[in-house]
Design a protein around this motif. Structure first.
Motif, PDB file in Angstrom:
ATOM      1  N   GLU A   6       0.831  -1.197   0.000  1.00  0.00           N
ATOM      2  CA  GLU A   6       0.000   0.000   0.000  1.00  0.00           C
ATOM      3  C   GLU A   6       0.871   1.255   0.000  1.00  0.00           C
ATOM      4  OE1 GLU A   6      -2.166  -2.907   2.903  1.00  0.00           O
ATOM      5  OE2 GLU A   6      -0.095  -2.328   2.441  1.00  0.00           O
ATOM      6  N   ARG A  19      -5.603   9.605  -2.065  1.00  0.00           N
ATOM      7  CA  ARG A  19      -5.776   8.473  -2.951  1.00  0.00           C
ATOM      8  C   ARG A  19      -4.793   7.379  -2.551  1.00  0.00           C
ATOM      9  NH1 ARG A  19      -3.985   6.772  -8.472  1.00  0.00           N
ATOM     10  NH2 ARG A  19      -5.770   5.731  -9.481  1.00  0.00           N
ATOM     11  N   SER A  21      -3.125   3.588  -2.972  1.00  0.00           N
ATOM     12  CA  SER A  21      -2.809   2.629  -4.009  1.00  0.00           C
ATOM     13  C   SER A  21      -2.353   1.321  -3.386  1.00  0.00           C
ATOM     14  CB  SER A  21      -1.706   3.160  -4.932  1.00  0.00           C
ATOM     15  OG  SER A  21      -2.105   4.332  -5.604  1.00  0.00           O
ATOM     16  N   CYS A  22      -2.670   0.229  -4.055  1.00  0.00           N
ATOM     17  CA  CYS A  22      -2.214  -1.092  -3.661  1.00  0.00           C
ATOM     18  C   CYS A  22      -1.564  -1.734  -4.878  1.00  0.00           C
ATOM     19  CB  CYS A  22      -3.380  -1.948  -3.162  1.00  0.00           C
ATOM     20  SG  CYS A  22      -2.949  -3.665  -2.816  1.00  0.00           S
ATOM     21  N   ALA A  23      -0.265  -1.954  -4.811  1.00  0.00           N
ATOM     22  CA  ALA A  23       0.483  -2.556  -5.903  1.00  0.00           C
ATOM     23  C   ALA A  23       0.619  -4.052  -5.663  1.00  0.00           C
ATOM     24  CB  ALA A  23       1.857  -1.908  -6.034  1.00  0.00           C
ATOM     25  N   ARG A  71      -9.949  -0.583  -9.776  1.00  0.00           N
ATOM     26  CA  ARG A  71      -8.845  -1.524  -9.985  1.00  0.00           C
ATOM     27  C   ARG A  71      -8.413  -1.517 -11.438  1.00  0.00           C
ATOM     28  NH1 ARG A  71     -11.129  -7.373  -8.524  1.00  0.00           N
ATOM     29  NH2 ARG A  71      -9.034  -8.032  -9.217  1.00  0.00           N
ATOM     30  N   ASN A  77      -3.739  -3.952  -9.767  1.00  0.00           N
ATOM     31  CA  ASN A  77      -3.568  -2.897  -8.782  1.00  0.00           C
ATOM     32  C   ASN A  77      -4.937  -2.373  -8.378  1.00  0.00           C
ATOM     33  OD1 ASN A  77      -0.811  -3.179  -9.029  1.00  0.00           O
ATOM     34  ND2 ASN A  77      -0.528  -1.346 -10.286  1.00  0.00           N
ATOM     35  N   TYR A  79      -7.137   0.853  -6.071  1.00  0.00           N
ATOM     36  CA  TYR A  79      -7.055   2.227  -5.608  1.00  0.00           C
ATOM     37  C   TYR A  79      -8.264   2.561  -4.748  1.00  0.00           C
ATOM     38  CZ  TYR A  79      -3.980   2.042  -9.629  1.00  0.00           C
ATOM     39  OH  TYR A  79      -3.016   1.663 -10.529  1.00  0.00           O
ATOM     40  N   CYS A  95      -4.745  -3.299   2.301  1.00  0.00           N
ATOM     41  CA  CYS A  95      -5.146  -3.900   1.042  1.00  0.00           C
ATOM     42  C   CYS A  95      -5.319  -5.400   1.235  1.00  0.00           C
ATOM     43  CB  CYS A  95      -4.079  -3.620  -0.018  1.00  0.00           C
ATOM     44  SG  CYS A  95      -4.365  -4.391  -1.619  1.00  0.00           S
TER      45      CYS A  95
END
Length: 125
Positions: A6, A19, A21-23, A71, A77, A79, A95
């Motif tokens: 995250e 915002r 993010s999850c990679a 996503r 990924n 969001y 995440c």
């Protein structure tokens, strides 16, 4: 195996936006549903938003109308756009990814759930 990382957390004033993010990396093609959870000290971890592989979404009543989950299906990924933030949104956000992998021609599968390490969101008054 899947790894989730995250990013995007931080400190904002009430009414502001962040915002998250999850990679995802690893066997990302086997990821199905993905979710954001949050947990504040002294409280139970709660589901914030969920998005299916088909793009269907659900939200907790606390964030409905303010947060938007999305996503990237190619990269898996995920969001979370958070608007109109409130102090009660302060928490560590995690995440989560459900994973389902077919292991043989008979259709046998293994199912797992993976978690990221979390990112801190703090909303000040």
């Amino acid at each position: 195996q899947v790894q989730l990382v995250e990013s995007g957390g931080g400190l904002v004033q009430a009414g502001g936006s962040l915002r998250l993010s999850c990679a995802a990396s690893g066997r990302i093609s086997s990821i199905t549903d993905m979710s954001w959870y949050r947990q504040d000290p002294g409280k139970e971890r709660e589901l914030v938003a969920k998005i299916t592989s088909g793009g269907g979404t659900t939200y907790s009543e606390a964030v409905k109308g303010r947060f938007t989950i999305s996503r990237d299906n190619a990269k898996k990924n995920m969001y979370l756009q958070m608007n109109s933030l409130r102090p009660e949104d302060t928490a560590v956000y995690y995440c989560n990814a459900d994973w389902r992998h077919v292991i043989n021609v008979e259709g046998a599968r293994v199912e797992k759930t993976f978690w990221g390490q979390g990112t801190q969101v703090t909303v000040s008054s």
